[in-house]
Scaffold this motif. Structure first.
Motif, PDB file in Angstrom:
ATOM      1  N   PRO A  23       0.823  -1.216   0.000  1.00  9.93           N
ATOM      2  CA  PRO A  23       0.000   0.000   0.000  1.00  9.93           C
ATOM      3  C   PRO A  23       0.856   1.264   0.000  1.00  9.93           C
ATOM      4  O   PRO A  23       1.988   1.265   0.504  1.00  9.93           O
ATOM      5  CB  PRO A  23      -0.820  -0.128   1.283  1.00  9.93           C
ATOM      6  CG  PRO A  23      -0.001  -1.022   2.168  1.00  9.93           C
ATOM      7  CD  PRO A  23       0.702  -1.972   1.256  1.00  9.93           C
ATOM      8  N   GLU A  24       0.302   2.329  -0.556  1.00 10.50           N
ATOM      9  CA  GLU A  24       0.973   3.623  -0.548  1.00 10.50           C
ATOM     10  C   GLU A  24       0.561   4.384   0.708  1.00 10.50           C
ATOM     11  O   GLU A  24      -0.632   4.502   0.995  1.00 10.50           O
ATOM     12  CB  GLU A  24       0.598   4.420  -1.796  1.00 10.50           C
ATOM     13  CG  GLU A  24       1.059   3.759  -3.092  1.00 10.50           C
ATOM     14  CD  GLU A  24       0.668   4.565  -4.314  1.00 10.50           C
ATOM     15  OE1 GLU A  24       0.089   5.663  -4.126  1.00 10.50           O
ATOM     16  OE2 GLU A  24       0.927   4.114  -5.434  1.00 10.50           O
ATOM     17  N   HIS A  25       1.545   4.910   1.419  1.00 10.82           N
ATOM     18  CA  HIS A  25       1.249   5.631   2.668  1.00 10.82           C
ATOM     19  C   HIS A  25       2.396   6.567   2.987  1.00 10.82           C
ATOM     20  O   HIS A  25       3.495   6.486   2.411  1.00 10.82           O
ATOM     21  CB  HIS A  25       1.023   4.639   3.821  1.00 10.82           C
ATOM     22  CG  HIS A  25       2.214   3.756   4.103  1.00 10.82           C
ATOM     23  ND1 HIS A  25       3.249   4.146   4.910  1.00 10.82           N
ATOM     24  CD2 HIS A  25       2.518   2.506   3.675  1.00 10.82           C
ATOM     25  CE1 HIS A  25       4.147   3.171   4.983  1.00 10.82           C
ATOM     26  NE2 HIS A  25       3.736   2.162   4.233  1.00 10.82           N
ATOM     27  N   ALA A  26       2.159   7.459   3.923  1.00  4.47           N
ATOM     28  CA  ALA A  26       3.200   8.374   4.378  1.00  4.47           C
ATOM     29  C   ALA A  26       4.217   7.615   5.219  1.00  4.47           C
ATOM     30  O   ALA A  26       3.916   6.575   5.820  1.00  4.47           O
ATOM     31  CB  ALA A  26       2.584   9.517   5.190  1.00  4.47           C
ATOM     32  N   ASP A  27       5.430   8.147   5.272  1.00  5.02           N
ATOM     33  CA  ASP A  27       6.503   7.453   5.985  1.00  5.02           C
ATOM     34  C   ASP A  27       6.205   7.302   7.481  1.00  5.02           C
ATOM     35  O   ASP A  27       6.685   6.358   8.119  1.00  5.02           O
ATOM     36  CB  ASP A  27       7.820   8.220   5.809  1.00  5.02           C
ATOM     37  CG  ASP A  27       8.290   8.189   4.362  1.00  5.02           C
ATOM     38  OD1 ASP A  27       7.825   7.307   3.605  1.00  5.02           O
ATOM     39  OD2 ASP A  27       9.117   9.051   3.985  1.00  5.02           O
ATOM     40  N   ASP A  28       5.420   8.228   8.040  1.00  3.60           N
ATOM     41  CA  ASP A  28       5.180   8.182   9.485  1.00  3.60           C
ATOM     42  C   ASP A  28       3.868   7.497   9.861  1.00  3.60           C
ATOM     43  O   ASP A  28       3.462   7.528  11.024  1.00  3.60           O
ATOM     44  CB  ASP A  28       5.201   9.602  10.058  1.00  3.60           C
ATOM     45  CG  ASP A  28       4.174  10.523   9.387  1.00  3.60           C
ATOM     46  OD1 ASP A  28       3.571  10.095   8.377  1.00  3.60           O
ATOM     47  OD2 ASP A  28       3.989  11.653   9.874  1.00  3.60           O
ATOM     48  N   ASP A  29       3.170   6.882   8.909  1.00  3.73           N
ATOM     49  CA  ASP A  29       1.936   6.174   9.236  1.00  3.73           C
ATOM     50  C   ASP A  29       2.226   4.937  10.074  1.00  3.73           C
ATOM     51  O   ASP A  29       3.156   4.170   9.785  1.00  3.73           O
ATOM     52  CB  ASP A  29       1.191   5.765   7.954  1.00  3.73           C
ATOM     53  CG  ASP A  29       0.398   6.910   7.349  1.00  3.73           C
ATOM     54  OD1 ASP A  29      -0.072   7.759   8.116  1.00  3.73           O
ATOM     55  OD2 ASP A  29       0.261   6.952   6.112  1.00  3.73           O
ATOM     56  N   GLU A  30       1.420   4.716  11.114  1.00  8.64           N
ATOM     57  CA  GLU A  30       1.603   3.588  12.012  1.00  8.64           C
ATOM     58  C   GLU A  30       1.101   2.290  11.369  1.00  8.64           C
ATOM     59  O   GLU A  30       0.175   2.305  10.541  1.00  8.64           O
ATOM     60  CB  GLU A  30       0.851   3.832  13.325  1.00  8.64           C
ATOM     61  CG  GLU A  30       1.335   5.026  14.110  1.00  8.64           C
ATOM     62  CD  GLU A  30       2.731   4.804  14.680  1.00  8.64           C
ATOM     63  OE1 GLU A  30       3.103   3.627  14.881  1.00  8.64           O
ATOM     64  OE2 GLU A  30       3.437   5.798  14.914  1.00  8.64           O
ATOM     65  N   ALA A  31       1.694   1.166  11.783  1.00  6.05           N
ATOM     66  CA  ALA A  31       1.321  -0.146  11.246  1.00  6.05           C
ATOM     67  C   ALA A  31      -0.159  -0.442  11.495  1.00  6.05           C
ATOM     68  O   ALA A  31      -0.851  -0.984  10.629  1.00  6.05           O
ATOM     69  CB  ALA A  31       2.197  -1.235  11.858  1.00  6.05           C
ATOM     70  N   ALA A  32      -0.649  -0.084  12.679  1.00  6.64           N
ATOM     71  CA  ALA A  32      -2.052  -0.363  13.009  1.00  6.64           C
ATOM     72  C   ALA A  32      -2.996   0.398  12.088  1.00  6.64           C
ATOM     73  O   ALA A  32      -4.022  -0.132  11.644  1.00  6.64           O
ATOM     74  CB  ALA A  32      -2.322   0.005  14.467  1.00  6.64           C
TER      75      ALA A  32
END
Length: 623
Positions: free
Chosen positions: A297-306
């Motif tokens: 998935p595409e996400h920001a570097d600081d997004d949490e795993a949960a």
């Protein structure tokens, strides 16, 4: 996905004012909100138990991370949809994110449908086959399977054990003798009545029992039936049952993991490394492994795993029913709410579990290992591609690392069935979901490659946003790689100049003497034609891009040609179906022969009466 740069104070104030204006009419109830940009594009989709409280939090600008501050700065308006419960809001949020693909959300790029095993119910001799997409009426489904390979393997084993037909209804009704599948004991040949309706119905029931997980009782029943046939000295029948048992046993033994303690469940394992995430999904149905797939998935570097896991689960099951259990290696954010939303989606309870012992834990650990290895491979590939892209930027004097390279090629035979194709590559390798096919519409002179390339370029770059005609679209490439020489290069450059397309480097790659790989010539504006050293890794990479475009062009052309071959002028004649069409072609050899036949000759064909003969004759002789 990264969002570089800082929010501009002026635009930040404009965005905050837009949110304050929207708050005047936003209710306290649960629902989904969409933050829209200047051109109405969706920037972000979110859900909330209380919409007013959640949206108000975006006005506390000093407490927001920089990514959300930039989002607020780009916001020009908001849209609201209320729901009865927060679980409904969670499902609607996932649906919107998957459809609208907002740039500030965690995105699951999963545009493929999953194959299922389908057994048709509305026929006296049901067909078993694989099916994708929208469900067919009067059919029973089992799945999903992770890939076409997984479903084909299972179908082959089912055919070997249960002898159900896989042919279409039209083929079934038109056959006069058994096909090869009957000869190799993969079908019971209902087309020529080698099996009675009652016997075939029994095979269908056995197939349903097996696919529904009742394999132990079914195998024991087959063993008893074989022993009875042997005692009655019906040795040929006993041998047939024996072969079915062997196929049945191989079906039970196949697969990487077939956990007996898991009935219907999906195994989802998440692994993070270097700011990237991989989620590995195993499909377990009736204690059988239906294959696995990796997702990035595409996400920001600081997004949490949960948070990533929550977004993944809701988007993944947006277009497919969730199983009764989902086994995880970590808990998603808002665990109980996600479970409630998926239960609402399924219509029955869905459990999200993190096993701590036994076979279930081993299966989850196995999925986790696969996720880690898949991510490590992807990171290694990305590092290698990054070096190659740096080399490409150096060779062609680009301003920076190319994020999107589009390679173009044409394929045709003497101008017939002409197609142009576009292949896309970047830091993540080939982006196959972005590939495009261009069926050449013309008018183009047969064999005019320049004219074909011109049409492709006009269709690719001719459409602009009417509200911002001078703004560069986000999906435009940094580099165009054209399979061809100086002529193709000049044709493409001329089209882009006419369309006022700027800032895209154009390079043509032409095969060298005797079309030898490794001696290619490159054409670029402002440079004399040049070659790269034969062992240069950048040359190998550019050859791969060119060869992938060539492969895609050839397969596209062949598919189009095959489709055209399967159709004929007879398909347009009223009252002519597959059976009559085959009879006419067998009798006269070609459509030309049918066109030249008299009414009397047409009437002599099996299945063609005088009325149909007159219809055919009138179609070809309207005068």
């Amino acid at each position: 996905m990264s969002w570089s740069g800082r929010a501009d104070p002026a635009t930040l104030q404009v965005g905050a004012d837009a949110i304050r204006e929207a708050l005047k009419t936003i209710p306290l109830s649960s629902g989904v909100y969409r933050m829209l940009g200047a051109k109405g594009e969706v920037l972000y989709v979110g859900k909330a138990l209380s919409l007013k409280k959640r949206v108000s939090s975006y006005l506390r600008l000093n407490q927001l991370p920089e990514r959300l501050r930039r989002m607020v700065g780009l916001t020009h308006s908001m849209e609201i949809v209320t729901t009865r419960t927060e679980a409904e809001a969670l499902l609607l949020e996932a649906n919107y994110i998957k459809k609208m693909k907002p740039r500030f959300n965690i995105l699951l790029r999963d545009d493929k449908s999953y194959p299922w095993i389908m057994l048709t119910d509305g026929h006296e001799f049901p067909q078993i086959t694989k099916q994708r997409g929208r469900p067919v009426k009067d059919a029973t489904y089992w799945g999903p399977f992770a890939s076409a390979w997984a479903v084909n393997q299972t179908l082959n084993l089912i055919q070997r054990s249960f002898l159900l037909r896989s042919c279409s209804d039209s083929v079934l009704s038109s056959r006069t003798r058994p096909c090869l599948l009957f000869q190799i004991r993969r079908c019971s040949a209902p087309c020529v009545e080698r099996v009675t309706r009652g016997e075939y119905a029994a095979l269908v029931d056995e197939t349903k029992q097996f696919l529904s997980g009742k394999s132990t009782d079914l195998q024991q029943a087959l063993v008893e039936e074989m022993e009875k046939a042997s005692e009655a000295m019906e040795f040929e029948r006993a041998a047939t049952i024996r072969d079915r048992i062997r196929g049945f046993s191989s079906m039970q033994d196949s697969g990487i993991i077939n956990p007996a303690s898991i009935g219907d469940a999906d195994i989802v394992a998440l692994w993070q490394q270097a700011g990237k995430t991989c989620l590995q999904v195993f499909f377990i149905r009736n204690s059988r492994n239906n294959g696995n797939r990796a997702f990035f998935p595409e996400h920001a570097d600081d997004d949490e795993a949960a948070d990533i896991l929550t977004a993944f689960l809701l988007q993944f099951y947006d277009d497919k029913p969730p199983p009764p259990q989902i086994l995880l290696n970590c808990d998603p954010a808002e665990l109980e709410l996600v479970s409630e939303a998926l239960s609402l989606k399924r219509g029955r309870k869905v459990e999200l579990l993190q096993p701590q012992r036994g076979e279930r834990r081993d299966v989850v650990r196995h999925a986790e290992t696969n996720a880690r290895e898949a991510l490590e491979r992807r990171l290694a590939e990305s590092a290698g591609v990054s070096k190659l892209l740096d080399g490409v930027a150096s060779v062609f004097d680009l301003d920076g690392l190319p994020q999107r390279i589009e390679t173009y090629d044409n394929s045709h035979i003497m101008g017939q069935h002409a197609y142009g194709v576009m292949v896309v590559a970047g830091p993540e390798g080939f982006t196959k979901r972005a590939y495009r096919k261009f069926g050449i519409k013309g008018p183009v002179t047969p064999g005019d490659d320049f004219g074909m390339m011109r049409e492709v370029m006009e269709r690719r770059f001719g459409k602009r946003d009417p509200q911002a005609p001078d703004e560069r679209p986000q999906d435009w490439p940094d580099l165009l790689l054209i399979d061809g020489g100086l002529g193709q290069f000049n044709a493409v450059r001329a089209v882009l100049e006419e369309l006022n397309v700027r800032g895209i480097a154009i390079v043509a790659i032409a095969k060298g003497p005797d079309r030898d790989a490794g001696r290619e010539w490159f054409f670029q504006e402002g440079k004399a034609p040049f070659q790269l050293p034969p062992n240069d890794p950048v040359l190998y990479y550019l050859q791969r891009l060119r060869d992938e475009a060539h492969r895609f062009a050839i397969t596209t052309h062949r598919a189009g040609r095959s489709k055209a071959i399967k159709t004929s002028e007879l398909d347009s004649v009223p009252g002519i179906g597959a059976v009559r069409k085959r009879a006419l072609l067998n009798r006269f050899g070609s459509v030309r022969g049918v066109r030249g036949a008299s009414i009397e000759e047409l009437t002599s064909v099996t299945g063609i009466n005088s009325e149909i003969a007159r219809v055919i004759y009138s179609f070809f002789h309207p005068q």
